[in-house]
Motif scaffolding. Structure first.
Motif, mmCIF file in Angstrom:
data_model
loop_
_atom_site.group_PDB
_atom_site.id
_atom_site.type_symbol
_atom_site.label_atom_id
_atom_site.label_comp_id
_atom_site.label_asym_id
_atom_site.label_seq_id
_atom_site.Cartn_x
_atom_site.Cartn_y
_atom_site.Cartn_z
ATOM 1 N N ALA A 66 0.824 -1.204 0.000
ATOM 2 C CA ALA A 66 0.000 0.000 0.000
ATOM 3 C C ALA A 66 0.860 1.256 0.000
ATOM 4 O O ALA A 66 0.575 2.233 -0.715
ATOM 5 N N GLU A 67 1.933 1.253 0.798
ATOM 6 C CA GLU A 67 2.818 2.413 0.825
ATOM 7 C C GLU A 67 3.555 2.572 -0.507
ATOM 8 O O GLU A 67 3.754 3.698 -0.996
ATOM 9 N N LEU A 105 2.217 9.077 -6.224
ATOM 10 C CA LEU A 105 2.684 10.443 -6.000
ATOM 11 C C LEU A 105 3.817 10.804 -6.963
ATOM 12 O O LEU A 105 3.875 11.922 -7.495
ATOM 13 N N SER A 106 4.726 9.857 -7.211
ATOM 14 C CA SER A 106 5.823 10.118 -8.145
ATOM 15 C C SER A 106 5.289 10.345 -9.558
ATOM 16 O O SER A 106 5.762 11.235 -10.277
ATOM 17 N N GLU A 135 -6.628 8.106 -4.216
ATOM 18 C CA GLU A 135 -7.107 6.726 -4.097
ATOM 19 C C GLU A 135 -6.047 5.846 -3.441
ATOM 20 O O GLU A 135 -6.359 5.007 -2.579
ATOM 21 N N ALA A 136 -4.788 6.034 -3.833
ATOM 22 C CA ALA A 136 -3.713 5.240 -3.233
ATOM 23 C C ALA A 136 -3.535 5.576 -1.761
ATOM 24 O O ALA A 136 -3.309 4.687 -0.924
ATOM 25 N N ARG A 137 -3.644 6.868 -1.398
ATOM 26 C CA ARG A 137 -3.511 7.247 0.003
ATOM 27 C C ARG A 137 -4.678 6.723 0.833
ATOM 28 O O ARG A 137 -4.500 6.289 1.970
ATOM 29 N N ARG A 138 -5.877 6.767 0.247
ATOM 30 C CA ARG A 138 -7.034 6.210 0.969
ATOM 31 C C ARG A 138 -6.858 4.714 1.174
ATOM 32 O O ARG A 138 -7.201 4.179 2.234
ATOM 33 N N ASN A 139 -6.344 4.054 0.172
ATOM 34 C CA ASN A 139 -6.100 2.614 0.311
ATOM 35 C C ASN A 139 -5.065 2.339 1.400
ATOM 36 O O ASN A 139 -5.240 1.429 2.229
ATOM 37 N N VAL A 152 -5.669 0.280 4.860
ATOM 38 C CA VAL A 152 -4.863 -0.874 5.259
ATOM 39 C C VAL A 152 -4.306 -0.675 6.667
ATOM 40 O O VAL A 152 -4.299 -1.594 7.492
ATOM 41 N N HIS A 153 -3.843 0.544 6.972
ATOM 42 C CA HIS A 153 -3.350 0.837 8.328
ATOM 43 C C HIS A 153 -4.482 0.685 9.351
ATOM 44 O O HIS A 153 -4.274 0.111 10.433
#
Length: 437
Positions: free
Chosen positions: A371-372, A379-380, A394-398, A402-403
């Protein structure tokens, strides 16, 4: 150019390097001095045990049961009797207590002669009350400790959720700034700015929910520890299964207060049956009476013996005895059912524990790193102009989910640990296992 300037500049750099750590440590030392003491879990459990009015009530119940054991095996108090017999109410001697030879002023003493085996049975029944009260007191201690631990853990994990959300809000705030910079430079759209702000507000809404959960958990914890609930919490202990679970099942179950109380209830039912069996034999009573008449007549002494007539023993005393025998069967069945229920709960709890451990390892070894990595890659790509801000969110929400899922699994383990660990009450002041750094 002044040749001394490079030397002065070098000295300035050295001074800054030496003084900067001291300047940074000063406010940190002040902050540490002002920080209130932390409330670790074992301290909260100890406070709850000492301050619980429920435990105080059960302790008083034990004391009352012990006091009753002294009286249970004693004979009934003797009965003092005063009487005026054969007082005339008409004729020349009416209302005279001395002229009629049949008028007597009497004083007597009656004593019930309770059988020794009956008094012994009553004393044994009272001793069973003491043992049952003590088992129920341990039940109350275990329940208070378990509930206090659960309230502490609920607040601790709610605070961890808040920390995760605060971290996400900080990152989302940076994304807002980046979106605004890209929009003003002509490389981004205004929609991205609004999307970034919406993301921040959504996270703040979830933060408010987490704050509410913290307040609710703090209120629950305050029921057990009072004002100490407002102190910051210490680190969570190491969540390991209690050692007594490794002992043979029958031995472990007998030591649990819930099962011990059931066994004492069964023993009390057996003692009731012994008392009822002793009650099938009637107690005799003896009475000594001294009667005084007029001065012209002789005084008299009477001795009376009273024997209850159990004329319908088969339908009274025998039925009472049969009822107590049935209650033994009831108590035994309830105890066996409780043992099966606890055994099933222990087995299912251990299976759930192993499942949670596998899921934790999967999150730590695979899901969290992936996930990280996905969030970093999104972001890159966005920074390079080949990705979208929506993909970043979407990736940050995912990653956040997960956390949070991992925290939820750890919270499930913690609650299961509390339920298993505090089936057996812990002595006040005994420390819990510490978490590994």
């Amino acid at each position: 150019m002044n040749p001394r300037l490079p030397v002065a500049a070098a000295r300035l750099v050295v001074c800054r390097a030496l003084l900067l750590p001291l300047l940074l440590q000063w406010p940190l030392a002040q902050a540490l001095a002002a920080t209130p003491p932390a409330l670790p879990l074992d301290a909260a459990v100890g406070i709850a045990t000492r301050q619980s009015r429920q435990v105080d009530a059960m302790t008083a119940q034990v004391r009352a049961a012990r006091e009753r054991t002294v009286a249970a095996g004693q004979r009934p108090d003797p009965v003092l009797k005063l009487g005026l017999n054969n007082l005339p109410i008409d004729g020349p001697d009416r209302f005279s207590v001395t002229r009629d030879f049949m008028t007597m002023r009497s004083v007597g003493l009656m004593q019930e002669l309770t059988r020794a085996d009956k008094r012994a049975a009553r004393g044994a029944r009272a001793e069973r009350d003491v043992a049952l009260a003590e088992a129920e007191r341990l039940q109350a201690v275990a329940a208070v400790q378990r509930d206090a631990a659960l309230a502490w853990l609920d607040r601790s994990f709610a605070e961890s959720v808040r920390e995760q959300l605060l971290g996400q809000i900080a990152q989302a705030g940076q994304q807002v700034q980046a979106a605004e910079v890209m929009y003003h430079s002509g490389r981004g759209s205004q929609a991205d700015v609004y999307a970034a702000r919406s993301e921040v507000e959504g996270l703040r809404d979830r933060l408010d929910e987490a704050e509410r959960d913290i307040e609710v958990a703090t209120a629950r914890l305050a029921r057990y520890v009072g004002d100490a609930a407002n102190e910051p919490l210490g680190s969570r202990p190491a969540f390991v299964l209690p050692a007594w679970l490794a002992v043979d099942g029958a031995v472990a179950l007998d030591a649990l207060p819930d099962i011990a109380a059931r066994r004492e209830q069964e023993a009390a039912a057996v003692a009731d049956a012994q008392v009822a069996d002793a009650e099938r034999q009637a107690d005799w009573s003896v009475e000594l009476m001294y009667s005084q008449r007029g001065t012209a007549y002789s005084n008299m002494v009477s001795i009376n013996l009273s024997v209850p007539l159990q004329w319908d023993r088969a339908r009274r005393q025998d039925r009472e005895h049969a009822a107590t025998l049935a209650r033994i069967d009831e108590a035994q069945a309830r105890r066996e059912d409780a043992e099966r229920a606890v055994q099933a709960d222990l087995q299912s709890g251990q299976r759930a524990w192993r499942s949670h451990e596998r899921r934790l390892r999967r999150h730590d070894e695979a899901l969290l790193p992936l996930a990280e990595q996905r969030a970093a890659a999104a972001l890159s790509a966005y920074a390079a102009g080949s990705g979208t801000l929506a993909a970043v969110f979407e990736a940050r929400r995912n990653a956040l989910q997960v956390h949070l899922d991992r925290l939820s699994i750890e919270a499930d383990i913690a609650r299961l640990w509390a339920q298993l660990n505090f089936l057996m009450p812990r002595p006040d002041g005994q420390a819990l296992p510490r978490s590994t750094p």
